[in-house]
Scaffold this motif. Structure first.
Motif, PDB file in Angstrom:
ATOM      1  N   HIS A   6       0.917  -1.241   0.148  1.00 23.61           N
ATOM      2  CA  HIS A   6       0.012   0.128   0.160  1.00 23.61           C
ATOM      3  C   HIS A   6       0.944   1.278  -0.079  1.00 23.61           C
ATOM      4  CE1 HIS A   6      -4.013  -1.592   0.135  1.00 23.61           C
ATOM      5  NE2 HIS A   6      -3.818  -2.199   1.442  1.00 23.61           N
ATOM      6  N   ASP A  33      -7.229   1.723   6.380  1.00 23.08           N
ATOM      7  CA  ASP A  33      -7.139   0.855   7.674  1.00 23.08           C
ATOM      8  C   ASP A  33      -7.175   1.368   9.056  1.00 23.08           C
ATOM      9  OD1 ASP A  33      -7.255  -1.408   5.845  1.00 23.08           O
ATOM     10  OD2 ASP A  33      -5.274  -1.872   5.682  1.00 23.08           O
ATOM     11  N   HIS A  53     -13.351   1.847   2.974  1.00 24.03           N
ATOM     12  CA  HIS A  53     -12.897   1.565   1.840  1.00 24.03           C
ATOM     13  C   HIS A  53     -13.776   1.935   0.622  1.00 24.03           C
ATOM     14  CE1 HIS A  53     -10.285  -0.501   4.401  1.00 24.03           C
ATOM     15  NE2 HIS A  53      -9.249  -1.183   3.624  1.00 24.03           N
ATOM     16  N   HIS A  84      -5.310   2.866  -1.957  1.00 22.97           N
ATOM     17  CA  HIS A  84      -5.210   1.967  -1.093  1.00 22.97           C
ATOM     18  C   HIS A  84      -6.592   1.112  -1.611  1.00 22.97           C
ATOM     19  CE1 HIS A  84      -5.215  -0.028   3.125  1.00 22.97           C
ATOM     20  NE2 HIS A  84      -6.474  -0.504   2.736  1.00 22.97           N
ATOM     21  N   ASP A  88      -6.864  -2.462  -2.880  1.00 20.52           N
ATOM     22  CA  ASP A  88      -7.558  -3.617  -2.621  1.00 20.52           C
ATOM     23  C   ASP A  88      -8.323  -4.260  -3.611  1.00 20.52           C
ATOM     24  OD1 ASP A  88      -6.429  -3.709   0.007  1.00 20.52           O
ATOM     25  OD2 ASP A  88      -7.981  -2.727   1.139  1.00 20.52           O
TER      26      ASP A  88
END
Ligand SMILES: [Zn+2]
Length: 161
Positions: A6, A33, A53, A84, A88
Motif C-alpha cells: 500500500h 485501515d 474502503h 489503497h 484492495d
C-alpha cells in the motif's frame, strides 16, 4: 493487501503530483485501515473493508481537494487513500464501490490474494508506471510556476527552490 505494498503504491501516486507530498500520500495510503481502528470502537458494526474502503468516498475526497486545498496536502492524502482502495480492489475480497451496495468492486479480475507474491508484482508495476508517467507524459501535473520551470517531480531541483 499488506501495508508495505500500500505504501509503495500510495507513494508512487503521490510522486506523480509532487515528491514532496510522498509522506502525506503514504499516510493516506494506510488511512482506510487505521481509520477503521479509530471508528470501530465508536461504531462496532463497522466491517473490515467497509465504510472506510468505499471507492466513491475517496473519489469524492479527491474532487473536493482539487477544489479546495492547502499546498495539495489534502489532495495527496485523498490520492493515497484512493490508491489503497484501488489496490484492495485487485484482491479477491475486493472493496465496496458505493456505500449503498454490498457488491464488491474488483479491478483486473481481482485475482490477488493478500500477502501473496502477486501483490508485490502489482505494486512494482504501479511504481514503474508512475515513474514512466512522470518521465514521459506530455501532461505536467503541478502549479503554473512549476510548469514554467519545466517541473519534473523525480528530477526536482531541491536546492534551487
Ligand atoms: Zn485495506
Amino acid at each position: 493487501m499488506i501495508w508495505q505494498n500500500h505504501i509503495i503504491i500510495g507513494a508512487s501516486f503521490a510522486a506523480v503530483i509532487d515528491p514532496v507530498l510522498v509522506p502525506v500520500g503514504v499516510i493516506g495510503a494506510t488511512a482506510p485501515d487505521w481509520l477503521e481502528w479509530i471508528i470501530k470502537p465508536l461504531y462496532p458494526s463497522l466491517r473490515h473493508r467497509g465504510a472506510t474502503h468505499v471507492v466513491l468516498y475517496w473519489i469524492a475526497a479527491i474532487v473536493l481537494f482539487v477544489l479546495i486545498d492547502y499546498h495539495r496536502i489534502g489532495l495527496a492524502f485523498a490520492i493515497g487513500g484512493f490508491s489503497h482502495v484501488f489496490a484492495d480492489s485487485l484482491t479477491i475480497s475486493g472493496v465496496p464501490f458505493t456505500p449503498w451496495s454490498d457488491a464488491r468492486f474488483h479491478l483486473f479480475g481481482g485475482k490477488l490474494r493478500t500477502g501473496n507474491g502477486g501483490e508485490y508484482i502489482a505494486a512494482g508495476m504501479v511504481a514503474v508506471l508512475c515513474f514512466g508517467f512522470v518521465l514521459y507524459s506530455p501532461v505536467k501535473i503541478g502549479t503554473a510556476a512549476e510548469k514554467e520551470n519545466g517541473f519534473i517531480p523525480f528530477f526536482y531541483d531541491w536546492k534551487g527552490s
